[in-house]
Structure formats: C-alpha cells, structure tokens
Design a protein around this motif. Structure first.
Motif, short mmCIF file in Angstrom:
data_model
loop_
_atom_site.label_atom_id
_atom_site.label_comp_id
_atom_site.label_asym_id
_atom_site.label_seq_id
_atom_site.Cartn_x
_atom_site.Cartn_y
_atom_site.Cartn_z
N GLU A 5 0.78 -1.15 -0.12
CA GLU A 5 0.11 0.01 0.10
C GLU A 5 0.95 1.23 0.02
O GLU A 5 0.60 2.14 -0.76
CB GLU A 5 -0.88 0.12 1.15
N SER A 8 2.54 1.71 -3.51
CA SER A 8 1.45 2.03 -4.55
C SER A 8 1.16 3.51 -4.15
O SER A 8 0.92 4.19 -5.16
CB SER A 8 0.22 1.21 -4.20
N THR A 13 0.78 4.75 -7.96
CA THR A 13 0.15 3.78 -8.77
C THR A 13 -1.28 3.73 -8.54
O THR A 13 -1.92 3.36 -9.59
CB THR A 13 0.92 2.31 -8.68
N SER A 15 -2.98 0.84 -6.97
CA SER A 15 -3.56 -0.23 -6.80
C SER A 15 -3.61 -0.42 -5.21
O SER A 15 -2.84 0.40 -4.36
CB SER A 15 -2.59 -1.45 -7.36
N THR A 16 -4.57 -1.21 -4.75
CA THR A 16 -4.63 -1.42 -3.35
C THR A 16 -5.10 -2.76 -3.13
O THR A 16 -5.58 -3.73 -3.77
CB THR A 16 -5.86 -0.64 -2.82
N VAL A 17 -4.65 -3.51 -1.75
CA VAL A 17 -4.62 -4.69 -1.56
C VAL A 17 -5.89 -4.73 -0.40
O VAL A 17 -6.27 -5.62 0.32
CB VAL A 17 -3.49 -5.54 -0.91
N SER A 130 -15.56 3.98 -4.62
CA SER A 130 -14.83 5.04 -5.13
C SER A 130 -15.85 6.29 -5.58
O SER A 130 -16.76 6.61 -4.56
CB SER A 130 -14.25 4.75 -6.62
N THR A 219 -4.10 8.48 -15.71
CA THR A 219 -3.60 7.35 -14.89
C THR A 219 -4.10 7.49 -13.34
O THR A 219 -3.68 6.93 -12.41
CB THR A 219 -2.14 7.23 -14.82
N GLY A 221 -7.23 6.66 -12.16
CA GLY A 221 -7.83 5.29 -11.88
C GLY A 221 -9.30 5.21 -11.04
O GLY A 221 -9.70 4.42 -10.57
#
Length: 233
Positions: A5, A8, A13, A15-17, A130, A219, A221
């Motif tokens: 995290e 990212s 970037t 992206s997330t977990v 989101s 980018t 997202g």
C-alpha cells in the motif's frame, strides 16, 4: 500489505490490497491518500532537502522527475527556489481542489483525502465504490477539472504565475494536443455508449465517458461505475 500500500501510494500507482475502506480507520485512509499526494512531487523534496546535506546535487534527479521539454530550462537561479515554487503551486491548486470537493457535497474528510489522490493522480479512495459512492454529477465534474489540471506539468503553472500570463498554457502544443486527445476520446466513447445502448440519454453518456476517459488517461484510476460491463470496444 502495508508495504504494498505504501509503495502504491508513493509511486502514485493507486493499486490497493485493502477492502472494506468505508469501515477503515480514518487515520489509515488519510495516510494512504497523503502518500499519493507526497508521491506526486515527492522526489523533488528528496533532491533539494536531503541530498544537499549529503553533498549530492539535486539537479539531475530534478530533471529525471520532471516531465516535458521544460526540464532543461533554468526557471530560477537556484534549483531549490524552483522546487519550492513548484510546491507552492501544487499546494495552491490542492487547496482549491479540496474546497471545490467540499462545496460539491463531500465531507471535509472525504474532500481532503480525495484531494490528495486527485492531485497526485493516484486514485486512492476512502470508499470501496470510489466515486460511485456519491453518484453526483457535480462531484464528478470537480474531479474531471482537477484531474485534467494535474495531468499538465506543474512547471507550466509556475511559469504562468511568474509571467502573469496564460500564454504559456494556451500556446503550448503539448497541452493543446493533450486536450484534443481527451475531447476526441470522450466524443468517441460517448458515441459507443449510445450506440450500444449502455446509456439511452446523451447527458448520462457524456458524464460517464468524460469522467472515465480523464480518470484513465491521467492514470488516476477513479471509477464511478463498473465500466468492465461496457462493450468490449
């Protein structure tokens, strides 16, 4: 997970977990999004604040981290002054973004964390859905404006403020091409959404296409709907 995290966020970037973001501690969501904001211009701070203490010049890293043809221009006599100027511009636009989100209907907390991830073009959110969490054309409109602004090199805004003229923006061929590509892509996607009956009303199609074209082209997202359900094209 913490390492993923963090990387990212700092690299913007996005992206997330993590899941269950709505129930996550506010402090964690704040920190995640703050990392994106710092990552948006973070290595400039490294170059001008830390490396000089080690006897290493920051100009090479500054040039490596700065997009566009302006990286070779000496905007101020000292690289430190240029970096500070960029951070001032970054902070001013960030504040405008936060107040705009708040005025559009977000809470102060959501306005702050989404300002962080909008300006850093990282796309972290404090909600699993989101921007679908609000389903607000006004909030999405604010996001479109500031994602578009953040997709342009902040060096341009720095020059605009110094010259007190918008000409560095309006006369720049790169920025004009950027805007043309965005507008053409929005028009094409709107047409496809209407043809495939994904939306039956043109204003809904324009809203969906504009938000997702700008979000993906910069980018960032963010998502306001499940565009994986759209036609393959």
């Amino acid at each position: 997970d913490a390492y993923f995290e963090t990387m990212s966020g700092l690299t913007t970037t996005g992206s997330t977990v993590l899941s269950g973001l709505d129930a996550l501690e506010p402090s964690i969501n704040f920190w995640r999004c703050l990392l994106v904001w710092l990552g948006g211009m973070g290595l400039i701070v490294l170059a001008v604040a830390i490396l000089p203490l080690l006897g290493v010049g920051g100009r090479q890293i500054f040039k490596a981290e700065t997009p566009g043809p302006m990286k070779d221009e000496k905007l101020t006599p000292r690289i430190t002054e240029t970096a500070k100027g960029l951070w001032v511009v970054y902070a001013i636009i960030s504040l405008a973004c936060m107040f705009a989100y708040r005025g559009a209907g977000m809470s102060w907390f959501d306005a702050t964390v989404h300002m962080f991830s909008t300006m850093g073009l990282g796309g972290f959110s404090s909600h699993d859905a989101s921007f679908g969490y609000w389903n607000s054309p006004l909030i999405e409109g604010v996001a479109i404006v500031f994602m578009t602004l953040s997709g342009i090199s902040f060096l341009r805004y720095f020059v605009v403020i110094r010259s007190r003229s918008l000409r560095p923006l309006t006369a720049d061929r790169e920025i004009r091409t950027y805007m043309i590509v965005l507008l053409a892509s929005i028009a094409a996607l709107t047409f496809m959404l209407l043809v495939h009956r994904q939306h039956t009303e043109w204003d809904a199609a324009v809203r969906a296409s504009a938000f997702h074209v700008v979000s993906l082209a910069t980018t960032t997202g963010y998502a306001s709907t499940d565009y994986a359900q759209w036609p393959v094209a």
